[in-house]
Each structure stands twice: as structure tokens, then as C-alpha cells.
Design a protein around this motif. Structure first.
Motif, PDB file in Angstrom:
ATOM      1  N   THR A   1       0.640  -1.263  -0.173  1.00  0.00           N
ATOM      2  CA  THR A   1      -0.096   0.172  -0.091  1.00  0.00           C
ATOM      3  C   THR A   1       0.868   1.286  -0.130  1.00  0.00           C
ATOM      4  O   THR A   1       0.555   2.113  -0.577  1.00  0.00           O
ATOM      5  CB  THR A   1      -1.060   0.284   1.177  1.00  0.00           C
ATOM      6  OG1 THR A   1      -1.400  -1.332   1.461  1.00  0.00           O
ATOM      7  CG2 THR A   1      -1.990   1.059   1.154  1.00  0.00           C
TER       8      THR A   1
ATOM      9  N   ASP B   1      -4.869  -2.879  -7.346  1.00  0.00           N
ATOM     10  CA  ASP B   1      -4.228  -3.344  -6.240  1.00  0.00           C
ATOM     11  C   ASP B   1      -4.624  -4.937  -5.993  1.00  0.00           C
ATOM     12  O   ASP B   1      -5.972  -5.267  -6.289  1.00  0.00           O
ATOM     13  CB  ASP B   1      -4.719  -2.514  -4.883  1.00  0.00           C
ATOM     14  CG  ASP B   1      -4.029  -3.033  -3.699  1.00  0.00           C
ATOM     15  OD1 ASP B   1      -2.894  -3.756  -3.761  1.00  0.00           O
ATOM     16  OD2 ASP B   1      -4.557  -3.112  -2.466  1.00  0.00           O
ATOM     17  N   GLU B   2      -3.871  -5.781  -5.492  1.00  0.00           N
ATOM     18  CA  GLU B   2      -4.373  -7.083  -5.056  1.00  0.00           C
ATOM     19  C   GLU B   2      -4.979  -8.036  -5.985  1.00  0.00           C
ATOM     20  O   GLU B   2      -6.049  -8.617  -5.826  1.00  0.00           O
ATOM     21  CB  GLU B   2      -5.174  -7.113  -3.935  1.00  0.00           C
ATOM     22  CG  GLU B   2      -4.876  -6.218  -2.664  1.00  0.00           C
ATOM     23  CD  GLU B   2      -3.676  -7.242  -1.974  1.00  0.00           C
ATOM     24  OE1 GLU B   2      -3.242  -8.209  -2.346  1.00  0.00           O
ATOM     25  OE2 GLU B   2      -3.285  -6.898  -0.925  1.00  0.00           O
TER      26      GLU B   2
ATOM     27  N   GLY C   1      -6.215  -7.325   2.451  1.00  0.00           N
ATOM     28  CA  GLY C   1      -6.002  -5.871   2.699  1.00  0.00           C
ATOM     29  C   GLY C   1      -6.306  -5.620   4.253  1.00  0.00           C
ATOM     30  O   GLY C   1      -5.804  -4.516   4.658  1.00  0.00           O
TER      31      GLY C   1
END
Ligand code: ADP
Ligand code: MG
Length: 826
Positions: free
Chosen positions: A408, A502-503, A682
Motif C-alpha cells: 500500500t 491492487d491485490e 488488505g
């Protein structure tokens, strides 16, 4: 993928074998309606004179509609047919082959250990055959039938014996024969009849017990129909000799031979394909044109394409099978690499991204925002990103870092580089919950700065959504955080410079493409970063994501304590929850993850659960029902966790409720959160130290690793308990791997091994067609070679516009044009 149907338009050479072509047809009696049409790879099978109409019909049933498709239908394996020897010369202990006549059969022993025995005689001696669990053999192996057998010769009380031999029927009984010739067309003429059993010995004479099956002829007619329908994998009617003769009988198979075994169906068995293939090879092979020239093939030790097909369909030895497999696998890998790299070249040469300002001042300003200093692993990656983003070549980079490695902060760094240059950044998360969390944590870090952050998710009411979209278009939002809602058509950026996904543990290329399309003019595109905690096996990364650069965040932030993982079977479940209660009383917090939400709502979207694939279902036990959040909550609140502060969390709850729940959990007002996989990625609560996964065998390794990554985020020791009721063998194997391996990279490789690469390459996620020959688990060296060669070619011929590339280009577009979106390339 690359197959040659329709591509061998060659009119030159080798066509002496064209039936009906004037030059090669000495007698006009052969010519028919087809005589004027040259044979091509696109020629329909029913227009090939060498095939009978029934044969053509069967092939079409399998989708092998033309010559090219038939040739491209490759064997799945090759069976070694041993050279035959007279029975008297068979050697004990060796794999041997013989042929002769069945003179007697019987059933011996009692169920369930019943066996079927037969006596095989030739002019030189006697061989006993014993079959276990092969009742269907009785249909084939009957007195009077001539068969060929292969197996390991053994000495049994002084006699020669083979247990469970492979059997080929050479000459069935008369009744059967007619049935077969009706079934299979003209291939079996009456010349194959071999009657009589002059030397038939009574089995009682031979074995000393009454014969159970003295003669099968009485009901031969009745059985013949059934026999024709039997398709046993190891039984074929007879080897088809490479000479192309359909005659299945004598002469004996004196040399060993490799017999191709084709993917087949019940109606169209392998031997039908085999027989057809033998007939068309001479016709079809010369039509196959190679897309590589002789010197290239020489340098790579690859056989010519038509030779490769010949070696698959009619190999002389195992070396040929191997060498042709290598050629065809290379072709598949090379074409995919070529497609992927052409796309990359196109991106890098035709499109531009904003070159972002980067200097010590910008760097310092960004770092001031972070509550910690970067780990060495983060530093390395941040440097790679900064270099990328400060250039105008569009970045296309995969950032992989294990769960908790601090992706992050790296994403924030990249975003702020865009903002520092007066552009916008977008961060796309896979779930609303995660988007909310990113917005919250980034919002905190950016407090007091001039960076304007907004959150855009699908569940946002229209009244809140529209002002955000308008502000975005005017450039009044700097950093937009959201779910895939932010790549819909209505969302337009004033100046998007950095897009971060993300992810992402899907491997698709589509999302990236859509994000790119968001730029205001067709020649500009944002820099794209993809972050994943599911490390992608090297071979996959290079294949599917061959157009991506890869950065890896190595190591974790300091002070992490390893997580203890335990597999808990049904008998330990109560004890596990009693222990959990004690952890809670000691002040820790816990997650309990359950596969389903509740009876009505079903499974959390995007949760790829394993069905208990093998084992229990086949044995007739239905799969245990999925546990639900609702049921577990009721059970635990009234039981083991009475007195604890329990809350639930799943994707069907309204956003405010979800946010409020997460906030309370983060503040320590909730002890145990019972949730679906919405918390998979997350979620970051350092005081949560226990992760319990119900029915853990239903989750994939990558997913379990993600879940486990929700604990161990602070400095306290943490635990992950994998609960399972009745795991299948595969399920248990996965859990054991989880309990022993903590490194996400190693796990991903294991997952890949357990599930096989086919699951990924051929899957919807990749959007690519599966390989037919190549195997990513085995062909890594070949892949490296293909990748290197493809890069070389793209460098020399970026648009494949040279005349010598024409064939390759055509085959590439055919194989991957759609899936890789190559239409606009070159
Ligand atoms: P992931 O890579 O799984 O997305 P996160 O970015 O959520 O990991 O980071 C995990 C935790 O580690 C967060 O609490 C974050 O604040 C913390 N963290 C990240 N980088 C560092 C660092 N360099 N030093 C200390 N803590 C860090
Ligand atoms: Mg993360």
C-alpha cells in the motif's frame, strides 16, 4: 493453437499423392467427382477418397471435419507394442507379446476376488491369462477367438502366465465379425475371419476344474451387438500397421511398434481415428508448410513441421515422439510469446504516458507522509517505479510482494508522484471493503496535505456518485480510490497519469486494457501498476503477463512474528474454540472465516470454492453443505463464544454497516469477527492475532494464504487454525502444505503443482486458449527459448511485415488475434 488447417495452400511439390490429380492418377477409373479439385488441408473429410463415407461421418462427429483438423488431432500418448514371439520363446520376467487362439476360459474364485482365466495356445505352446476385476474381458476373450496379448510373463507352478495382459482381438468369432463389419464399415472384410479351434482343450482338462464357460458360441449372436459397443481403453481390435493396410491380422508384429492413442469418444474410438490417419498421412503431410526456415530449425534442433506431425501420428521410436512434441510445444509457446511481445512493442512505441517529475524534493515530500521508513525491499521497488514513471514509455509493471510486505505504501508513493506533477492517480481494489480501507488509511496519511482523495464504489448512491465524477473530469480530485466501478464508461479523468490495480490475483489482461482506454486521447495512456500478493509462478508471469515488467518486494517490515498454522479436524473443533475464547479473554481479537453467507444469499461473490472434487462424492456421500456466517454466528454466540463481543461481516451488508463494523473491530470494540472472504485481502488490524477458517479445505492455497495474512500484522504472536470436517485427499494435501509453508512465493508454486497450470492458462481468468501440447510446469526451458526468439523477431520485424513473416503472422492472428487483442497491432 497453431494448426495448419486451411493454411497449406502450397501448390508445389509432394503432391504426387493427390488422388485424382491428373499428373498422379494413372488410371482414369480412379477419378470421380473429386478429380478436378486439388486436395488441400481445408478439404472436407467426406471428400477424401481414401476415407469411406462411414469413416468420414465418424470423424465429423468428433469435429474433425477436414484434412487439416484431422492431422492436427494429436495422440495423447503412444502405446508400445512389443515385438511378438512364439509362446515357447517367451522369457519369464520380461514384458512380452504373443498371439494365438483362446482355447478355454473360466471364472475362478468367488466374488469379490473373482478372476477370469483363459488359455492361449499357438503352435509352440500354452500361455495362461489371468484377469482380475475385468469382467468385461469375458466378452472379448472367448474360446475360438484369436487374440494378441502383451504383459509381463511369469512362471506359475511351472506354467507360463500373464496377469492382466493387454488384449487385442485379431479375429473375433464369426457372429461378432459381422457385427463389427456392420459397425465399422468396409474395413473389416471377411478375409479377417479365422475360424475354428482345432486344438481347443477343455478347461477342466487343463485346470482340473469344471469349465464355467465351455462354449460361448451359442449366444455369440446375442452378444455380438454388445461387443461392438464395448469400448475398453486398453482393448483395441488390432494394431493398424504403418503400411496403411486396414488388414488387422497376420503377419505377426515382429518388430516393436509405437501405437498412437487418440482423444476419442465412445462412438468414435481411437482406433477409428488411427486407421483414418494412416490413410491420410501421405496425402496431408506434404501440404503442411513450415513457418520456420531450415536454418532456424537446424539451429534449434527442431524437426520440420510436417515431419513433426508424421512423428506424432506414425513414430518410428520414442525419440521421434519426444522430438516432435518439443517442436509442437515450441510453436505454441513461441506464438503466444510473439503475440504478447508485439503488444508490448506496440504499447511502448506507439503510445505515450506523462513523464512525471522526480527529484529529491518530490521524494522527500512523499516520504514525509509515511509513518515509517521503507524496508529495503520497498526501497528497491520504489526506485524501479520512480524510474519508470519519470519516463514517457508507458509503465506496465507487476509489483508482487507477500501478504503484509507493505504494498500500500508503495502504491501511495506512485500515486503521489502523479499528483506532484499535477496529474491524477487511480487505485482500484477488488472489493468495496478494501477500497474503503485504502481510502481510510491513505486519507489518514494525507491528512493536512493538499491532496484531494475520493472514494468511488458501485454501491455509492447516484447523488453522491455524480459530483465525484464531475469533479474528476474537472481535475478537482487528485487520487481516486475505488472498485471496478472506476473503470466504467462514465468515469473520465482530466489527466490520469498513474493507475494502480491492487491485490489483483486474477491474471487477465482486460482490466489493464480498460484502464488504459481511460485516457482522453488515443495516443496517451496512464502508467499502469498491478499489485499482487499471489506471486505468480515464473512461467505464468512470462506467458500470460509477458508484456509486464515484474518487481518484487522482498522481506517484511521489521518486528513481524511468524504465524503458527494448525490443521484441525472435526474432533478438535470444540477444543479449538475453547482455546479461541481464552485468547479473547487475554485481550486478542480474532477472525472466523466461513465459506458462505447464509442460506438465501449463498457464497460471497468472487470466492472460488473447491468442491470436494474427488473421493467423497464419487463414493456416493454428498458433499458436506457449506457452513454459513449466519449458522456459525448462532452456534458460537450461544456456545463457545458466549460472553464475547461477536459481529458479522459480509459483502451483502450495506456499506455504512460494514464500515461501522470494521471501525469498531479496529478500535477493539468487537472481539470476534465472523466473516466471509470479504476480509481476504488488505484488512489490517494489528491486534487481531487469531484466524480461524471453517471448512478450510474448500479454499484454494492462494486464498488461504491471503486469509492467514490478516493476522500477524502486529508484534504479537499469531495463529491460523484451518478447520476441516471431512477433507478429501486433495483437500488434506492442500492444508498440509499450508501448515508447513509460510512463504507466499513457495506456496504459489505448490498451488501451481497441485492444481496444474491448465487451471490457470486455460481458464476464463486468463482469457487465453489452453495449450494443446506445451506444459508450463515442464516446458520452462522451452518457454525461455521461445521468449528469447520472439523478442528477437519483434526487434527485427516489429510489425511482422516482411514477406517471410507472412505465414507466421497469419498463424499468430488465427491463434491469438482475438484473445490478445492484436487487431490493432502492426
Ligand atoms: P500488503 O502488502 O499486504 O498490502 P500493507 O501495505 O497492508 O501490506 O502493509 C501491512 C502493514 O505493514 C500495514 O500495517 C502497514 O502500515 C505496515 N507497513 C508497511 N510498510 C512498512 C514499513 N516500511 N515499516 C513498518 N510498517 C510498515
Ligand atoms: Mg494490500
Amino acid at each position: 493453437m497453431s494448426r495448419n488447417e486451411g493454411e497449406g495452400k502450397s501448390t508445389s511439390s509432394h503432391l504426387g499423392s493427390r488422388p485424382g490429380a491428373p499428373s498422379s492418377t494413372p488410371s482414369s477409373s480412379q477419378s470421380s467427382t473429386q478429380s478436378s479439385e486439388p486436395i488441400e488441408l481445408t478439404t472436407a473429410v467426406d471428400r477424401l477418397e481414401v476415407l469411406g463415407p462411414r469413416e468420414a461421418k465418424l470423424l465429423k462427429e468428433l469435429g474433425l471435419t477436414n484434412l487439416g483438423k484431422l492431422l492436427a488431432h494429436l495422440p495423447m500418448r503412444h502405446e508400445l507394442l512389443e515385438a511378438e514371439a512364439p509362446i515357447a520363446e517367451l522369457i519369464v520376467g520380461q514384458i512380452v507379446s504373443a498371439r494365438g487362439e483362446v482355447t478355454a476360459t473360466r471364472l475362478a474364485g468367488r466374488m469379490p476376488k473373482q478372476r477370469f482365466e483363459a488359455v492361449l495356445m499357438d503352435a509352440t505352446g500354452r500361455l495362461d491369462l489371468v484377469f482380475f476385476n475385468m469382467g468385461f474381458m469375458r466378452e472379448k476373450v472367448r474360446p475360438g477367438v484369436r487374440i494378441r496379448v502383451q504383459g509381463k510373463a511369469a512362471d506359475f507352478h511351472g506354467g507360463l502366465q500373464i496377469v492382466n495382459p493387454k488384449v487385442w482381438v485379431i479375429a473375433p468369432l464369426a457372429g461378432d465379425l459381422h457385427a463389427q463389419s456392420r459397425e465399422q464399415g468396409p474395413d473389416f472384410g471377411p478375409e479377417a475371419v479365422e475360424r475354428g479351434s482345432p486344438s481347443r482343450a477343455s478347461i477342466s482338462e487343463v485346470v482340473g476344474q469344471p469349465a464355467v464357460e465351455p462354449d460361448a458360441r451359442a449366444d455369440a449372436k446375442a452378444r455380438s451387438k454388445r461387443q461392438a459397443e464395448i469400448v475398453a481403453p486398453t482393448i483395441a481390435t488390432a494394431p493398424v500397421l504403418p503400411t496403411g493396410t486396414p488388414n488387422i491380422d497376420e503377419p505377426n508384429l515382429l518388430d516393436e511398434r509405437l501405437r498412437p492413442v487418440y482423444p476419442a469418444s465412445e462412438d468414435v474410438p481411437s482406433r477409428v481415428i488411427e486407421r483414418a490417419m494412416v490413410k491420410v498421412l501421405a496425402l496431408g503431410l506434404p501440404l503442411i508448410v513450415d513457418h520456420f526456415d531450415a536454418s532456424f530449425r537446424m539451429a534449434h534442433a527442431l524437426p520440420e513441421l510436417r515431419e513433426a506431425y508424421r512423428m506424432q501420428h506414425a513414430p518410428a521410436d520414442m525419440e521421434e515422439v519426444k522430438s516432435s512434441r518439443r517442436r509442437l510445444a515450441y510453436d505454441e509457446l513461441f506464438l503466444l510469446q510473439l503475440g504478447v511481445q508485439l503488444r508490448r512493442a506496440h504499447l511502448r512505441e506507439r503510445l505515450k504516458a506523462p513523464a512525471l517529475k522526480f527529484n529529491p524534493g518530490v521524494d522527500r515530500a512523499i516520504r514525509q507522509r509515511l509513518p515509517f521508513s521503507f524496508t529495503p525491499g520497498q526501497e528497491t521497488v520504489v526506485a524501479e517505479i520512480a524510474k519508470d514513471l519519470s519516463g514517457s514509455v508507458p509503465t506496465n509493471r507487476l509489483i508482487q510482494g507477500d501478504v503484509g510486505s507493505g504494498k500500500t505504501a508503495v502504491a501511495l508513493y506512485a500515486s503521489l508522484m502523479a499528483v506532484a506533477s499535477g496529474h491524477q492517480a487511480a487505485l482500484m481494489a477488488p472489493t468495496e471493503l478494501l477500497a474503503e480501507q485504502h481510502a481510510a488509511s491513505m486519507g489518514r496519511m494525507l491528512e493536512g496535505s493538499r491532496v484531494r482523495v475520493a472514494l468511488l464504489t458501485g454501491s455509492l448512491p447516484k447523488a453522491e456518485r455524480e459530483p465525484i465524477i464531475a469533479a474528476l473530469r474537472r481535475g478537482e480530485i487528485d487520487l481516486l480510490i475505488g472498485t471496478h466501478a472506476l473503470i466504467t464508461d462514465s468515469v473520465e479523468f482530466a489527466s490520469l497519469a498513474v493507475a494502480i490495480i491492487d491485490e489483483q490475483h486474477r491474471f487477465g489482461v482486460h482490466q489493464r486494457a480498460t484502464l488504459r482506454g481511460n485516457a482522453s486521447d488515443a495516443r496517451t495512456t496512464p502508467h499502469v501498476l498491478v499489485m499482487t500478493a499471489t506471486p505468480i509462478p515464473r512461467s505464468i508471469a512470462m506467458t500470460l503477463l509477458g508484456d509486464l515488467d515484474v518487481s518484487t518486494i522482498r522481506g517484511l517490515p521489521p518486528g513481524r512474528v511468524p504465524i503458527t498454522t494448525k490443521v484441525v479436524e472435526a474432533t478438535g473443533r470444540d477444543e479449538a474454540y475453547r482455546w479461541l475464547k481464552r485468547r479473547v479473554e487475554a485481550g486478542d481479537q480474532a477472525y472466523i472465516v466461513v465459506p458462505a453467507i447464509g442460506l438465501e444469499e449463498g457464497v460471497e461473490e468472487g470466492t472460488p470454492l473447491f468442491s470436494p472434487e474427488e473421493g467423497s462424492q464419487k463414493a456416493g456421500n454428498p458433499a458436506p453443505a457449506l457452513r454459513t456466517v449466519a449458522a456459525i454466528t448462532t452456534e458460537l454466540e450461544g456456545g463457545h463464544l458466549a460472553g464475547c463481543r461477536v459481529a458479522t461481516l459480509h459483502g451483502r451488508m450495506s456499506r455504512p454497516t460494514r464500515e461501522a463494523t470494521m471501525d469498531r473491530f479496529r478500535r477493539g470494540e468487537i472481539d470476534v469477527l465472523i466473516a466471509t472472504t470479504v476480509i481476504e485481502v488488505g484488512v489490517d488490524v494489528p491486534n487481531a492475532t487469531v484466524m480461524v477458517v471453517e471448512q478450510a479445505d474448500r479454499f484454494g492455497l492462494a486464498q488461504l494464504h491471503q486469509l492467514r495474512g490478516r493476522v500477524g500484522r502486529g508484534s504479537k504472536p499469531s495463529w491460523c487454525l484451518l478447520l476441516t470436517d471431512e477433507p478429501t485427499e486433495m483437500g488434506r494435501a492442500r492444508l498440509t502444505v499450508m501448515a508447513t509453508i509460510t512463504d507466499g512465493f513457495l506456496l504459489a508454486e505448490k498451488d501451481f503443482e497441485l492444481r496444474g497450470p491448465g487451471e490457470i492458462v486455460g481458464s476464463k481468468q486468463s482469457g487465453l486458449p489452453p495449450f494443446k501440447v506445451a506444459d508450463l510446469a515442464k516446458d520452462i526451458d522451452l518457454l525461455m527459448l521461445a521468449r528469447h526468439d520472439a523478442a528477437e523477431l519483434v526487434r527485427m520485424s516489429p510489425n511482422l511485415a516482411r514477406p517471410s513473416d507472412a505465414l507466421l503472422r497469419r498463424r499468430l492472428l488465427k491463434a491469438f488475434g482475438t484473445s490478445l487483442g492484436l487487431a490493432d497491432v502492426g
